[in-house]
Design a protein around this motif. Structure first.
Motif, PDB file in Angstrom:
ATOM      1  N   ARG A   1      36.177  26.195  36.889  1.00  0.00           N
ATOM      2  CA  ARG A   1      35.983  26.116  38.085  1.00  0.00           C
ATOM      3  C   ARG A   1      35.928  24.833  38.902  1.00  0.00           C
ATOM      4  NH1 ARG A   1      34.861  29.891  42.564  1.00  0.00           N
ATOM      5  NH2 ARG A   1      33.755  28.898  44.044  1.00  0.00           N
TER       6      ARG A   1
ATOM      7  N   TYR B   1      44.109  33.740  40.081  1.00  0.00           N
ATOM      8  CA  TYR B   1      42.684  33.514  40.674  1.00  0.00           C
ATOM      9  C   TYR B   1      42.417  34.590  41.843  1.00  0.00           C
ATOM     10  CZ  TYR B   1      44.167  28.729  39.547  1.00  0.00           C
ATOM     11  OH  TYR B   1      44.843  27.373  39.230  1.00  0.00           O
TER      12      TYR B   1
ATOM     13  N   LYS C   1      38.359  22.828  42.275  1.00  0.00           N
ATOM     14  CA  LYS C   1      37.058  23.072  42.807  1.00  0.00           C
ATOM     15  C   LYS C   1      37.051  23.169  44.498  1.00  0.00           C
ATOM     16  CE  LYS C   1      32.441  21.715  42.500  1.00  0.00           C
ATOM     17  NZ  LYS C   1      31.833  22.192  44.050  1.00  0.00           N
TER      18      LYS C   1
ATOM     19  N   ALA D   1      38.623  26.636  45.398  1.00  0.00           N
ATOM     20  CA  ALA D   1      37.787  27.626  44.978  1.00  0.00           C
ATOM     21  C   ALA D   1      36.469  27.781  45.957  1.00  0.00           C
ATOM     22  CB  ALA D   1      37.482  27.564  43.668  1.00  0.00           C
TER      23      ALA D   1
END
Length: 203
Positions: free
Chosen positions: A153, A122, A159, A162
């Motif tokens: 994502r 990531y 989520k 991110a």
């Protein structure tokens, strides 16, 4: 303050919060890592390097299967904790933990049998550059394994992280496409929680 602490997910800092995060990763990621490691066929003579090795738990496991295992991380705190965990094997000359950039792996061409990346791609700025570097150090038919909690994502497990920390999440099709373009054969697997493992072989 909340976000500042959790920035240690990306690069644990050289402070108490960073140390707590690194040690927590060793425990918190272990169930996922066990599943990911089950896709590996490790031989005693294999040389293995774990990229973004964090607190060194995967390196510790690999040393129960192979004579030599290594780790690299760009967080000095991660390197410190990983070295502490694998101190005995480091003294025996079976292990080394490097502080550095995964796009510059400190090994010669075709010298590594297995490269792993658990919960770390990531954060790689140029994923193709790192994949090319992995191909360089891998022997022919060597294995590159990626293991991530989030396969998309929008996945509920990833989520919020991110969104908060602004990192990239790659799905299986995207990863396979990139890897095949760079000369790997690759496939991916999802478990019931939609965690993802990608297994790539250098052709």
């Amino acid at each position: 303050m909340f976000k500042k602490f959790f920035e240690n997910v990306i690069k644990p800092k050289e402070n108490f919060g960073g140390k707590v995060m690194v040690k927590g990763m060793n425990k918190g990621h272990e169930k996922l890592a066990i599943w990911g490691r089950s896709f590996l066929n490790i031989k005693e003579d294999d040389k293995i390097i774990d990229l973004g090795c964090g607190g060194g738990r995967n390196v510790q496991y690999f040393l129960t299967k192979a004579k030599f295992a290594y780790g690299i991380d760009y967080s000095k705190m991660s390197v410190k904790v990983s070295k502490e965990l694998n101190e005995k094997e480091i003294k025996e000359g079976r292990c080394e933990i490097f502080h550095g950039d995964v796009s510059k792996i400190p090994f010669e061409d075709e010298s590594i049998n297995i490269v792993t990346a658990f919960e770390t791609i990531y954060f790689w700025e140029d994923i193709e550059k790192v994949f090319k570097e992995i191909s360089r150090v891998l022997v022919k038919n060597g294995t590159f394994l990626i293991c991530n909690e989030g396969s998309e994502r929008e996945h509920k497990n990833i989520k919020k992280w991110a969104d908060m920390l602004g990192f990239e999440v790659y799905n299986g099709d995207t990863l396979v496409k990139i890897l095949e373009k760079l000369g790997f054969s690759a496939e991916y697997h999802l478990d019931k929680k939609e965690h993802i493992v990608v297994v790539a072989k250098k052709l």
